[in-house]
Scaffold this active site. Structure first.
Site, PDB file in Angstrom:
ATOM      1  CG  HIS A   1      40.426  82.103 -26.903  1.00  0.00           C
ATOM      2  ND1 HIS A   1      41.140  80.365 -27.114  1.00  0.00           N
ATOM      3  CD2 HIS A   1      39.611  81.852 -27.996  1.00  0.00           C
ATOM      4  CE1 HIS A   1      40.538  79.839 -28.181  1.00  0.00           C
ATOM      5  NE2 HIS A   1      39.479  80.309 -28.635  1.00  0.00           N
TER       6      HIS A   1
ATOM      7  CB  CYS B   1      37.315  78.022 -27.393  1.00  0.00           C
ATOM      8  SG  CYS B   1      36.133  78.791 -28.457  1.00  0.00           S
TER       9      CYS B   1
HETATM   10  N1  GLN Z   1      35.544  75.670 -33.965  1.00  0.00           N
HETATM   11  C1  GLN Z   1      35.351  75.868 -33.257  1.00  0.00           C
HETATM   12  C2  GLN Z   1      34.579  76.810 -33.558  1.00  0.00           C
HETATM   13  O1  GLN Z   1      34.501  77.642 -34.311  1.00  0.00           O
HETATM   14  C3  GLN Z   1      35.721  76.221 -32.076  1.00  0.00           C
HETATM   15  C4  GLN Z   1      37.090  77.129 -32.381  1.00  0.00           C
HETATM   16  C5  GLN Z   1      38.082  78.003 -31.017  1.00  0.00           C
HETATM   17  O2  GLN Z   1      38.589  76.868 -30.607  1.00  0.00           O
HETATM   18  N2  GLN Z   1      38.848  79.021 -31.023  1.00  0.00           N
HETATM   19  O3  GLN Z   1      33.010  77.145 -32.467  1.00  0.00           O
END
Ligand code: GLN
Length: 252
Positions: free
Chosen positions: A194, A95
């Site tokens: 995740h 992510c």
């Molecule tokens: N901040 C990034 C987004 O919102 C990644 C979010 C995350 O790592 N879950 O796309």
């Protein structure tokens, strides 16, 4: 002779949303079950990255944490990581970490964050009013399913020099448009999954370990593990998508 591997864990205290640390625990345990000593080294802000690592991991983070680590990732660690990836180092990024391994991440607010360009990919957050990509994901990695959950505002697009990791069957994946999930370049992988990702996807966890062993020792096979529990968790995640049996059709 017992085998050993080393793993660089980037920004463990800053980039660890939704339990992404579980990926590290999974790799350590799956190596331990095979008498492989996997040494995990935290590599935090301001610390140089030694290019001799066999594996590297970077987890997810909110825009705020990404903004904190991006300059360090770019200026301190970027070049050694790119060189190590070109020489076949195995990397998994999740992510927010995945986004910063692309060319840039344009967050919801504020200036664009330059990425380290491991992946020919770019990410654009469409603003606070655009719905986030949240939910359970099932994707096909070759003929195998990958499961997890996603929660990201950024939409990632892949250039010609990077392949998707998997094909979305349920969920949003990279951008909710082109059915791609994640990225793959040499032995470096990015994913939006995740969960944490690896414990419920044991075949992919073993793929990473196998790539690292093959590169370091020329090993072509390694001992299988009884994954009954992991596969039950994988199945349970599959059933969350309510598309029972779809994956048999998808493989046809
Ligand atoms: N901040 C990034 C987004 O919102 C990644 C979010 C995350 O790592 N879950 O796309």
């Amino acid at each position: 002779m017992n085998k050993s591997l080393t793993l660089a864990y980037l920004y463990p205290s800053l980039m660890n949303v939704y339990g992404d640390r579980g990926n590290i625990l999974c790799l350590v345990q799956r190596c331990r079950w095979r008498d492989i000593d996997l040494k995990v080294c935290d590599v935090s802000m301001g610390e140089e990255l030694d290019q001799t690592y066999d594996l590297l991991f970077m987890g997810g983070g909110q825009d705020k944490e990404q903004r904190r680590v991006a300059p360090d990732l770019l200026e301190v660690k970027g070049e050694p990581i790119r060189q190590a990836v070109e020489r076949g180092m195995v990397a998994l990024t999740v992510c927010g970490g995945y986004q910063l391994f692309g060319r840039y991440y344009r967050p919801a607010e504020g200036s664009e964050l330059e990425g380290i360009g491991v992946f020919d990919a770019w990410t654009i957050h469409k603003g606070p009013n655009e719905p986030r990509c949240i939910g359970n994901v099932v994707a096909l990695w070759g003929q195998q399913t990958l499961v997890g959950f996603e929660n990201h505002g950024g939409r990632t697009y892949l250039g010609l020099n990077t392949q998707p990791l998997a094909r979305v069957v349920t969920g949003y994946g990279n951008n909710a448009e082109d059915k791609t999930e994640g990225a793959a370049y040499k032995n470096a992988f990015g994913t939006y999954l995740h969960g944490s990702f690896l414990p419920k996807n044991p075949s992919f966890a073993d793929h990473l370990i196998h790539l690292a062993l093959e590169r370091k020792y020329g090993l072509s096979t390694f001992a299988p593990i009884d994954d009954a529990l992991e596969l039950r968790a994988h199945q349970a995640a599959l059933s969350l998508t309510q598309k029972r049996g779809w994956w048999k059709k998808a493989r046809a």
